[in-house]
Design a protein around this motif. Structure first.
Motif, short mmCIF file in Angstrom:
data_model
loop_
_atom_site.label_atom_id
_atom_site.label_comp_id
_atom_site.label_asym_id
_atom_site.label_seq_id
_atom_site.Cartn_x
_atom_site.Cartn_y
_atom_site.Cartn_z
N GLN A 126 0.83 -1.19 0.00
CA GLN A 126 0.00 0.00 0.00
C GLN A 126 0.87 1.25 0.00
O GLN A 126 2.00 1.23 0.50
N THR A 174 0.45 5.63 0.42
CA THR A 174 -0.46 6.74 0.70
C THR A 174 -0.67 7.56 -0.56
O THR A 174 0.19 7.64 -1.43
N ASP A 175 -1.82 8.19 -0.65
CA ASP A 175 -2.11 9.00 -1.83
C ASP A 175 -1.21 10.23 -1.89
O ASP A 175 -0.93 10.75 -2.98
N THR A 176 -0.75 10.69 -0.73
CA THR A 176 0.23 11.79 -0.72
C THR A 176 1.52 11.35 -1.38
O THR A 176 2.10 12.06 -2.21
N GLU A 177 1.98 10.14 -1.02
CA GLU A 177 3.23 9.62 -1.60
C GLU A 177 3.11 9.49 -3.12
O GLU A 177 4.08 9.72 -3.85
N ASP A 181 -6.75 7.17 3.33
CA ASP A 181 -6.11 7.97 2.29
C ASP A 181 -4.89 7.23 1.73
O ASP A 181 -3.77 7.71 1.76
N ALA A 182 -5.13 6.03 1.23
CA ALA A 182 -4.04 5.20 0.69
C ALA A 182 -4.61 4.27 -0.37
O ALA A 182 -5.80 3.95 -0.37
N LYS A 200 -4.25 0.47 -2.04
CA LYS A 200 -3.76 -0.84 -1.63
C LYS A 200 -3.87 -1.84 -2.78
O LYS A 200 -4.76 -1.74 -3.63
#
Length: 298
Positions: A90, A92-95, A271-272, A274
């Motif tokens: 997984q 994060t959407d930020t990453e 907020d990730a 997967k």
């Protein structure tokens, strides 16, 4: 007062020197996954048949008498269970949104790494797996090559000599109508076989006078062309001084897939993003005498 000189030490405008290359040297050994033939499993319990001939005898009949049927043998079954392999990841959407070096999408990178890890785990099971039929709370496990062979010898710390290796090759020849064509051992075993002087074929350029200390093919009376592979999972961990060696006829072993490896994105929570890589398969060994396993060598 401004400094008359411009130094790099305190220059906040200087860009970092980050090489746009990602290096991963984690071991990857998937000779069996990549090298064995494949077949298809249609159930979690994968079965196939073997049959033996009657013992050789003096065969002479009196003229006109009935035939004898004493040597008739029934087929028997060999079974193995499919094992489910999964590797999750997984990000994060930020990453996934930030600007990164060496790769464009961290999620795609993790998917690639998960597949490589899954292949390593499959390779380990194909060598060392112990069969388990599984329950609602215990996973099914496939039986690997080491536990699929009946021609097993334990040497309890005896040094592997060339004569002993040839005895193992002959053991397979004596018990079957086939020959060993692949040998697997850790790097210590591989180097030991490379040091043998008889029956070895070294790949050497005739114009190169250097000693090439590597044996890729071994030739013996009981096995004409045997490929040699250094394999991390045949032996035991580095704290032990004993080593195992396996020889097989690779034509008699296949990877039977119920589900070939595939990736899938999982339900989003938080907020990730997967995902996971999944495969389901077993080892198909067409006969339990199609190889040898010699344990605990020095």
């Amino acid at each position: 007062m401004a400094s008359p000189n411009s130094y790099t030490y305190d220059d906040g405008a200087m860009r970092e020197d980050l090489l746009n290359v990602l290096t991963n040297l984690s071991p990857k050994n998937t000779q069996l996954v990549s090298g064995l033939g494949t077949s298809t499993a249609s159930s979690i319990r994968h079965e196939w048949l073997i049959k033996t001939l009657g013992a050789v005898k003096t065969n002479a009949y009196v003229e006109g008498v009935d035939a004898s049927y004493a040597n008739t043998t029934d087929p028997t079954r060999i079974v193995n269970y499919t094992q489910i392999f999964r590797e999750g990841y997984q990000v994060t959407d930020t990453e996934r949104s930030v600007n990164t070096a060496a790769f464009n999408d961290r999620f795609a990178l993790e998917a690639s790494d998960a597949l490589a890890e899954l292949k390593n785990d499959i390779e380990y099971a194909l060598i060392r797996g112990s069969m388990a039929s599984g329950t609602g709370s215990a996973a099914r496990q496939l039986r690997g090559i080491k536990n699929s062979l009946s021609l097993v010898t334990s040497q309890s710390g005896v040094s592997l000599s060339e004569s002993m290796l040839n005895d193992y090759l002959q053991l397979v020849w004596d018990n079957t109508s086939t020959e060993v064509n692949e040998i697997y051992g850790n790097m210590y075993i591989k180097r030991k076989i490379s040091a043998y002087t008889g029956g070895s074929t070294k790949n050497v350029n005739a114009t190169d006078k250097r000693l090439i200390n590597s044996v890729d093919v071994y030739e013996a009376d009981a096995a004409s062309m045997v490929k040699l592979f250094a394999h991390r999972y045949v032996g035991i961990n580095g704290t032990d001084t004993n080593h195992d060696v396996i020889g097989i006829n690779s034509d008699m072993f296949k990877v039977a897939y119920l589900r070939k490896p595939f990736t899938r994105e999982l339900a989003k929570t938080g907020d990730a993003t997967k995902g996971e890589v999944v495969a389901e398969l077993t080892l198909e060994n067409l006969h339990y005498n199609a190889g040898f396993c010699a344990k605990a060598h020095l």
